[in-house]
Every structure is written in C-alpha cells, then in structure tokens.
Design an enzyme around this catalytic site. Structure first.
Site, mmCIF file in Angstrom:
data_model
loop_
_atom_site.group_PDB
_atom_site.id
_atom_site.type_symbol
_atom_site.label_atom_id
_atom_site.label_comp_id
_atom_site.label_asym_id
_atom_site.label_seq_id
_atom_site.Cartn_x
_atom_site.Cartn_y
_atom_site.Cartn_z
ATOM 1 N N ASP A 106 29.511 39.796 37.513
ATOM 2 C CA ASP A 106 30.173 40.727 36.588
ATOM 3 C C ASP A 106 30.215 42.141 37.176
ATOM 4 O O ASP A 106 31.068 42.947 36.811
ATOM 5 C CB ASP A 106 29.466 40.753 35.224
ATOM 6 C CG ASP A 106 29.774 39.493 34.398
ATOM 7 O OD1 ASP A 106 30.630 38.704 34.850
ATOM 8 O OD2 ASP A 106 29.161 39.310 33.330
ATOM 9 N N GLU B 282 42.536 38.328 40.659
ATOM 10 C CA GLU B 282 42.955 39.503 39.888
ATOM 11 C C GLU B 282 43.991 40.377 40.601
ATOM 12 O O GLU B 282 44.847 40.966 39.948
ATOM 13 C CB GLU B 282 41.735 40.331 39.475
ATOM 14 C CG GLU B 282 40.764 39.582 38.561
ATOM 15 C CD GLU B 282 41.359 39.098 37.242
ATOM 16 O OE1 GLU B 282 42.449 39.578 36.860
ATOM 17 O OE2 GLU B 282 40.737 38.230 36.598
ATOM 18 N N TYR C 62 41.585 44.402 41.242
ATOM 19 C CA TYR C 62 42.880 44.360 40.562
ATOM 20 C C TYR C 62 43.897 45.237 41.284
ATOM 21 O O TYR C 62 44.968 44.782 41.685
ATOM 22 C CB TYR C 62 42.751 44.886 39.120
ATOM 23 C CG TYR C 62 41.935 44.025 38.182
ATOM 24 C CD1 TYR C 62 40.544 44.029 38.238
ATOM 25 C CD2 TYR C 62 42.542 43.230 37.219
ATOM 26 C CE1 TYR C 62 39.787 43.266 37.355
ATOM 27 C CE2 TYR C 62 41.797 42.468 36.331
ATOM 28 C CZ TYR C 62 40.421 42.482 36.408
ATOM 29 O OH TYR C 62 39.685 41.730 35.538
ATOM 30 N N HIS D 249 48.023 34.605 35.279
ATOM 31 C CA HIS D 249 46.891 33.804 35.770
ATOM 32 C C HIS D 249 47.194 32.302 35.748
ATOM 33 O O HIS D 249 46.487 31.524 36.392
ATOM 34 C CB HIS D 249 45.651 34.060 34.922
ATOM 35 C CG HIS D 249 44.825 35.250 35.336
ATOM 36 N ND1 HIS D 249 44.323 35.401 36.614
ATOM 37 C CD2 HIS D 249 44.391 36.329 34.634
ATOM 38 C CE1 HIS D 249 43.606 36.523 36.667
ATOM 39 N NE2 HIS D 249 43.634 37.120 35.487
ATOM 40 N N GLU E 66 42.093 34.483 30.539
ATOM 41 C CA GLU E 66 43.186 33.545 30.834
ATOM 42 C C GLU E 66 42.801 32.084 30.617
ATOM 43 O O GLU E 66 43.143 31.237 31.444
ATOM 44 C CB GLU E 66 43.634 33.774 32.275
ATOM 45 C CG GLU E 66 42.603 33.405 33.377
ATOM 46 C CD GLU E 66 41.679 34.544 33.773
ATOM 47 O OE1 GLU E 66 41.449 35.447 32.944
ATOM 48 O OE2 GLU E 66 41.157 34.517 34.909
ATOM 49 N N HIS F 143 49.777 39.714 32.031
ATOM 50 C CA HIS F 143 48.654 39.538 32.950
ATOM 51 C C HIS F 143 48.004 38.158 32.764
ATOM 52 O O HIS F 143 47.857 37.395 33.729
ATOM 53 C CB HIS F 143 47.625 40.655 32.726
ATOM 54 C CG HIS F 143 46.434 40.560 33.613
ATOM 55 N ND1 HIS F 143 46.323 41.280 34.789
ATOM 56 C CD2 HIS F 143 45.312 39.821 33.525
ATOM 57 C CE1 HIS F 143 45.177 40.981 35.363
ATOM 58 N NE2 HIS F 143 44.538 40.102 34.622
ATOM 59 N N GLU F 144 47.630 37.851 31.538
ATOM 60 C CA GLU F 144 46.926 36.573 31.320
ATOM 61 C C GLU F 144 47.853 35.388 31.609
ATOM 62 O O GLU F 144 47.423 34.372 32.150
ATOM 63 C CB GLU F 144 46.363 36.495 29.898
ATOM 64 C CG GLU F 144 45.425 37.656 29.505
ATOM 65 C CD GLU F 144 44.361 38.006 30.526
ATOM 66 O OE1 GLU F 144 43.973 37.134 31.339
ATOM 67 O OE2 GLU F 144 43.922 39.180 30.538
HETATM 68 N N1 BES Z 1 39.860 37.269 33.949
HETATM 69 C C1 BES Z 1 39.880 38.599 33.446
HETATM 70 C C2 BES Z 1 38.709 38.939 32.577
HETATM 71 C C3 BES Z 1 37.359 38.810 33.235
HETATM 72 C C4 BES Z 1 37.159 39.186 34.549
HETATM 73 C C5 BES Z 1 36.293 38.335 32.519
HETATM 74 C C6 BES Z 1 35.897 39.044 35.128
HETATM 75 C C7 BES Z 1 35.051 38.193 33.092
HETATM 76 C C8 BES Z 1 34.847 38.557 34.414
HETATM 77 C C9 BES Z 1 41.170 38.883 32.677
HETATM 78 O O1 BES Z 1 42.293 38.262 33.198
HETATM 79 C C10 BES Z 1 41.435 40.361 32.796
HETATM 80 O O2 BES Z 1 41.625 40.814 33.889
HETATM 81 N N2 BES Z 1 41.429 41.066 31.684
HETATM 82 C C11 BES Z 1 41.658 42.497 31.647
HETATM 83 C C12 BES Z 1 42.994 42.809 31.092
HETATM 84 C C13 BES Z 1 44.073 42.973 32.091
HETATM 85 C C14 BES Z 1 45.360 43.405 31.423
HETATM 86 C C15 BES Z 1 43.729 43.898 33.217
HETATM 87 C C16 BES Z 1 40.651 43.119 30.723
HETATM 88 O O3 BES Z 1 39.974 42.375 30.000
HETATM 89 O O4 BES Z 1 40.539 44.323 30.702
HETATM 90 ZN ZN ZN Z 2 42.875 39.036 35.048
#
Ligand code: BES
Ligand code: ZN
Length: 600
Positions: A370, A315, A378, A296, A268, A292-293
């Site tokens: 991470d 999330e 989520y 954010h 995002e 989703h993005e």
């Molecule tokens: N902010 C996240 C990606 C992220 C989270 C990167 C933690 C690094 C550490 C992003 O908004 C996200 O949640 N992406 C998901 C997709 C979403 C549709 C659930 C993904 O990348 O799978």
């Molecule tokens: Zn996210």
C-alpha cells in the site's frame, strides 16, 4: 523468459511454482451480528512440481477450523500448520499433501477487524436502517477474508454461495448478481481467471438501476437514482474503450456505489466496479473515475501486474487509457485538462517522495505494498505511455497497445515482460525513433526524464491567468469566470493561487465563490486544504463535517497531515479523529493512526 527471481512476489508466502490453486469454491455466512464471514473454502489446485508435498497459502487473522483432503471420495483431516504472523504479510498456512491430492477444504472464519472488510452500522449508511458490508482486497487484503495464494501472479476462477439476513442483498465481482430478488441465499460464478486482489463481496440494502444492455448501477435505494444519472455515459465509455483496445471480455460492467467510508475513489473489481459516493457531484464532472475503473478491464484485470513492483503496469496504463476514453466521450479539451492536473499532481508528489519511491519499477521488499500506491505509478506511467504515443504516432501506438492486450490476455506479467514486448513490437520496427526513448531511465530511475511530455490546455491556461490577476489584486476575470467554470477549471484556479493565503484573501474568495458551502468533493477538499494552510476559521465546522462523514483516503490523509503541522492543529486533529475513527475503514484507520497517533 524472465529470470525467476524477478518474478518472485515478496508479498506472498505461496508456492505456486510447486502447487498452484486454480479454482476456489466459497460457502460463507455473512454474520452481521458477529461481524464475521464463516464457512469454508475448497481450493482446487494443479501440481506443477509433483514432488512438492505442501500447499502454501496466505492468511491474515483467519480463524482456521480445520483442513481436509479428499480420500476415496470422502473428506478426511489433513495436517496443517499456521505459521507465525508477519506484521505486513500475515501468516502462512501450510497444508500437507499426499500424491494425487488435487483439492483441500478449509473451514474458517474471519475476524471482526479483518483488514479487507468493513462492517458498517446502519447509522453509517444512507438509509440508516440496515447494516452494510464491503471488501477491499487490493493490494494484499484478500488473505484476510479468504485463505488463498494472495499473489497477483496466480489467477483463479471461483464460485460462491453466500447467506445473508433475508432482507439484504449480497453482491460479488462475478456473475450472478441479483437485480431485485432477495431471499438471503446468493450464488455466484466467476468464469474468467482473476488474481485474488480482485475478489470482491458486498452486502446491504442494495437496489439496482440499469444503465444500458450490459451495464447498471447498484447502490442504496436512496442513492441509486442519483448514481444512475451521474453514470449515464457508461455504455458510451465502454464502446469507446472497445473501439480502441478490443472487445470487453467480462460480459457485464456494473458499478456499486458504496457508503462514504469506502477508502478509495474506485476499485476495479471485475464486472462490478466499487465506487465512492463522493464522485456523485450531480454534473458528471468527476466521472473520469468510471473511465479509470473501466479501463482496468484491459490494463490490470486482463493484463495484470505479477508483483506489486509492477503496479505501474496496472495504474500507469489505466491512467493513460482513462484519458483516451475521456477524450472519446467528452472531447480533447476535457482530456487535456485532466492530463494537466495529473502532471501537477505528479510534480507535487515528486516534491514529497524519496528517490526510491519515484521509480516506476519500484522495490517494495520489506514494505507494505500500500506504500507504493502514490500518484507516481499513475502519472509517471501515463506520461511514459503518452511519450511513446507522441514519438511513434497515435495510429501505431494504438495498434501496439491493442496487440499487447491480446497477447497477454488473462496473464500476469512483470515489467521485463512488457519491455521485451515493447522492444520486439514497437521499437524494432522503427529503430530511429526508438533511440529517442530513454527506456531505462523511465523504468528504473527517480524523477522524470527531461523529454517527458508537458500536457497543456488552453482553458486551464486562461484560468491560470485569472489566478495571477486575482493574486495581483485584479479579481474581475475570476469573478466573471468562476460561476461558469467546470470543476477542473475551479480546481486549477484554486491550485494556482499562492499558498498560504492570508485570512482576508481566503475570506474574499469564500465570499465571492461560496467555497465552504460547495458540495463538490474535489473542490471542497482543495478549498479546505487552503483554508487550513491560511488559518481560515470560518471553514472549521465544514472541515470537521467533511472528515467525519467521508473516509476516502485521498481526501482525509492530506487534511490530517496539514492539521498536525501545528500544536493547536494536532489537538484539533485528535478531537476530530476521535469522532471519525469508528466510522473509518481499517485501511484509512491505519493511515490516519500513523499521522495523528493511534492513542487519539
Ligand atoms: N486499483 C486502484 C485502487 C487501489 C490501488 C486500491 C492500490 C488499493 C491499492 C483504483 O483503480 C484506483 O486507482 N483508484 C483511484 C481513482 C482513480 C480515478 C485514480 C482512487 O481510489 O483514488
Ligand atoms: Zn486504478
């Protein structure tokens, strides 16, 4: 106010309570030959504790050329010390300050293996002729390309000058992105305050296509047309989100579609969402990723988790809002299907996770943040908010959320800030209903409260029946239905079949539905997992091609995990990974090294 110990970010060396960075000026060369960013960062700071004599920054693998302070209008050397590197956190950079200092200039360069950057060879791009660079700063990788106070509790504005080869385009998650002009020197300005994990940069042979008056899509020239068609509903999503949660406060919303090694589905980055090309399904069936993005822009970028223990505030809220946007734009049945699949994901995750990782308000001390990025924050977070919606009613809950975003706009908050606000602004108005919310259990305990919502969808119910019938040897409903089913229905069907399936039954499925050949990344992933579990050799080549061409961690991690469960599979995993590893992003490499062994 919250106890300061709760607010302490264990993933940063910075001292924002003493010296707080407020603005960053970057001046960087994008050097594809050496795979480095090189130049300088000027950090402007405030000094909430005027007796403090050191500025503490986060770095990881940065080459520090020198640090200067301003004295009488001229830059002069400042004493600095780069501490020992911690394997998770990187190294603290301490700069000695004099009274009155309000900025420092740091000359630095990144290392070729910087954890927050990926440098792609031309062969790894769609066009095959130009190299590509992109960043991924969340959670704590900004420090590998900018010396910053890399805690989401600190928000900065920034400006940047980037120099690239003259035929490439540079973009940032900021104002100033070019929609056509090239020339090798690009200037950006980010007027809204953001945490470091939202700093973003990309460079490559990138074209632009408008989607609406304040949105558009960037991608390699051969991809941008497909991307624009896939994301044609972006303005409608923005309008829906604004109706629900108030004005979009970031001026523009653009999307950058990256090459397939991008390790996430989406990121995002403010004003410029980064997205995987694996959502370009051709039928808009995976665009909830954009919802989703975009969500954010309220939950995460506007109101931000102050530490990674509060990640669910980003999330969980975003997953809830994503489905509200999907409901507005694509209707309640599509939103219901996504909620059902989400609860399934959560239950799968709960079956795998240790108790400590099932807690929304998670303790991540001593761990890489991470590791907290499972489906749990989520989906459990979204269920919690949905339960509030069900208990207090949609009208009241929507008003509450809208007030929440206004109240905490452009601030970073911890879980306790949210629960205090919730008590004062939702619970206190209706004590009777509030007693039915097991708030402490939701926030602090593993598993799910018994009262957690159970989303249902008629369409997915019908598909579940078709799956039962197919399993019992009555394939008619599946055969009649599958060709017309949406991606969500197909996923539900596959997930509802027994696991593992016999080879003959896998063969039957593949013959009837052409699963090995599907171009839909989500369906392909689900199928390849089933094929592996059942030992179905006819999809081996497709599996290898999938793993070598795509670096999205959500897909590759479970597939490698499944492979290494047998000795023969481990050998195959090694052989495939040898080919794939040079193309993966450092974040995916880290993940797969742990599964397959780095000696691959
Ligand atoms: N902010 C996240 C990606 C992220 C989270 C990167 C933690 C690094 C550490 C992003 O908004 C996200 O949640 N992406 C998901 C997709 C979403 C549709 C659930 C993904 O990348 O799978
Ligand atoms: Zn996210």
């Amino acid at each position: 106010m919250t106890d300061p110990s709760v607010r302490r970010d264990v993933h940063s060396f910075a001292n924002p309570d003493e010296v707080r960075v407020r603005h960053v000026e970057l001046d960087l060369d994008v050097d594809f030959g050496r795979r480095i960013l090189a130049g300088s960062a000027v950090l402007h700071f405030e000094r909430p504790d005027s007796s403090a004599r050191r500025l503490l920054l986060d770095t990881r693998g940065l080459e520090i050329g020198g640090v200067e302070r301003i004295r009488g209008g001229a830059w002069s050397t400042a004493r600095h010390e780069l501490g020992a590197a911690d394997p998770i956190l990187g190294a603290p950079l301490a700069v000695d300050l004099e009274p009155g200092d309000d900025r420092v200039r740091i000359a630095y360069a990144t290392r070729p293996g910087a954890s927050g950057l990926q440098w792609l060879e031309p062969a790894q791009t769609a066009g095959k002729r130009h190299p590509f660079l992109f960043s991924q700063s969340q959670a704590i990788h900004a420090r590998s390309w900018v010396p910053v106070q890399d805690t989401p509790a600190v928000r900065v504005t920034y400006e940047a000058t980037l120099r690239t080869p003259s035929d490439l385009v540079a973009l940032m998650g900021a104002a100033g992105n070019s929609t056509g002009e090239r020339g090798g020197v690009y200037r950006f300005r980010m007027p809204q305050r953001i945490p470091a994990y939202l700093m973003a940069i990309a460079a490559g042979d990138i074209a632009f296509a408008p989607l609406g008056p304040r949105s558009g899509v960037y991608a390699e020239p051969s991809v941008v047309g497909r991307a624009a068609a896939e994301f044609e509903d972006t303005e409608r999503m923005m309008a829906a989100a604004e109706r629900l949660y108030g004005a979009y406060r970031w001026d523009r919303y653009d999307i950058l579609v990256l090459p397939p090694s991008f390790p996430f589905g989406g990121m995002e980055n403010p004003r410029l969402t980064f997205a995987t090309p694996t959502v370009l399904a051709g039928d808009k069936s995976l665009v909830s990723l954009i919802a989703h993005e975009l969500a954010h822009s309220w939950s995460g970028n506007l109101v931000t988790n102050a530490t990674w223990s509060d990640f669910w505030l980003n999330e969980g809220f975003t997953t809830y809002i994503e489905r509200r946007i999907v409901e507005e734009v694509y209707g309640p049945e599509t939103a219901a299907m996504e909620a059902v699949l989400g609860r399934q994901d959560l239950e799968d995750e709960l079956a795998r996770l240790e108790d400590r990782d099932e807690i929304l308000h998670i303790d991540l001390s001593g761990r890489d943040p991470d590791e907290g990025a499972t489906r749990l924050p989520y989906e459990k977070g979204a269920l919690f908010l949905r339960s509030l919606e069900e208990i207090f009613g949609r009208a009241r809950f929507d008003a509450f959320l809208r007030g929440y975003f206004d109240h905490f706009a452009f601030q970073s908050i911890v879980t306790e800030d949210f629960t205090a606000y919730l008590r004062a602004n939702l619970f206190d108005g209706d004590r009777g209903r509030a007693t039915s919310v097991p708030l402490e259990e939701w926030m602090e305990r593993p598993g799910l409260p018994a009262s957690a919502p159970r989303p249902s969808s008629e369409a997915l119910g019908r598909v579940a029946h078709a799956a039962e019938d197919w399993t019992a040897g009555r394939p008619a409903a599946a055969k009649a239905g599958f060709p017309g089913w949406t991606t969500h229905e197909r996923l539900q069907f596959l997930r509802r079949l027994p696991s593992p399936l016999d080879v003959e039954r896998l063969q039957e499925l593949d013959g009837a539905f052409g699963l090995t050949a599907t171009e839909n990344s989500e369906v392909a992933f689900q199928w390849l997992l089933m094929a592996l579990r059942g030992g179905y050799g006819a999809s081996d080549a497709r599996l290898e091609q999938f793993l070598v061409s795509i670096g999205r961690r959500k897909f590759i991690k479970p597939l490698y995990e499944e492979l290494v469960k047998t000795d023969a599979g481990r050998e195959r995993a090694r052989a495939i990974y040898r080919k794939a590893r040079p193309g993966y992003h450092p974040i995916s490499v880290e993940t797969v090294d742990r599964i397959v062994g780095s000696a691959a």
